[in-house]
Enzyme design. Structure first.
Site: not given
Ligand code: GRF
Length: 191
Positions: A84-86, A100, A102, A139
């Protein structure tokens, strides 16, 4: 350094960090039934369950998760497959203290949960993985480490993802050590 790991899925990066002896003090998930959460329970790691349906909004959920991580004394957060997007409140609260993972060579295939599928669909010959510091922009934070992974003839998402994950498991521990060294020098508490 006490790590808090955010997970939603299989949890292979979480498992790898634990098995390498990193101090994973807390695991937070939005999907209490995911394999990563089961792994945390099995290992007796403190598990915070933050399913969206328990909270009225993304902000409320993220605020509860942030309080829980801080109460656990977490010093560095690793976003390892959190899907989920924070909220910007969450990312700014932990600015400079969150990584993160990716599954692409950023900035290629940024902002998608389907970076592996899209790399195949676009016909790129080389993809890979990136470990970066999280900022308010998805990102897009400063890149710490990257590794290339060649796409092979006949690859499908599963086979390509498996080779990318080999590289994630190699790079993420290195990136955590880099951050630990960097934060040891500044050593201000979270939040
Ligand atoms: C990884 O491939 C990572 O790149 C992406 O989510 C996946 C998590 O895998 N953000 P796992 O749950 O650690 O196995």
């Amino acid at each position: 350094m006490r790590l808090g790991v955010l997970v939603s899925g299989r949890g292979s990066n979480l498992r790898n960090l634990v098995e390498l002896g990193f101090d994973v003090a807390a695991v937070a998930t939005n999907r209490p039934s995911c394999p990563a959460a089961a792994f945390a329970r099995d290992r007796g790691i403190a598990l915070g369950e933050f399913s969206q349906k328990r909270y009225g909004s993304l902000q409320a959920r993220d605020a509860a998760m942030a309080r829980w991580l801080q109460a656990g004394g977490v010093e560095l957060i690793v976003n390892a497959g959190y899907d989920r997007i924070l909220s910007t409140e969450f990312t700014s609260q932990f600015a400079g203290r969150m990584l993160n993972v990716h599954p692409s060579l950023l900035p290629a295939f940024a902002g998608t949960m389907h970076a592996v599928e899209e790399a195949l669909a676009q016909g790129v010959r080389i993809t890979g993985c990136t470990i970066h510091v999280v900022t308010d922009e998805l990102d897009s934070g400063p890149i710490l480490l990257q590794a290339p992974v060649p796409v092979r003839e006949g690859d499908d998402p599963e086979s390509l993802r498996a080779r990318i994950q080999v590289e994630e498991h190699r790079l993420l521990p290195q990136a955590v050590r880099l951050m630990e060294a960097r934060l040891d020098k500044t050593s201000s508490p979270l939040g």
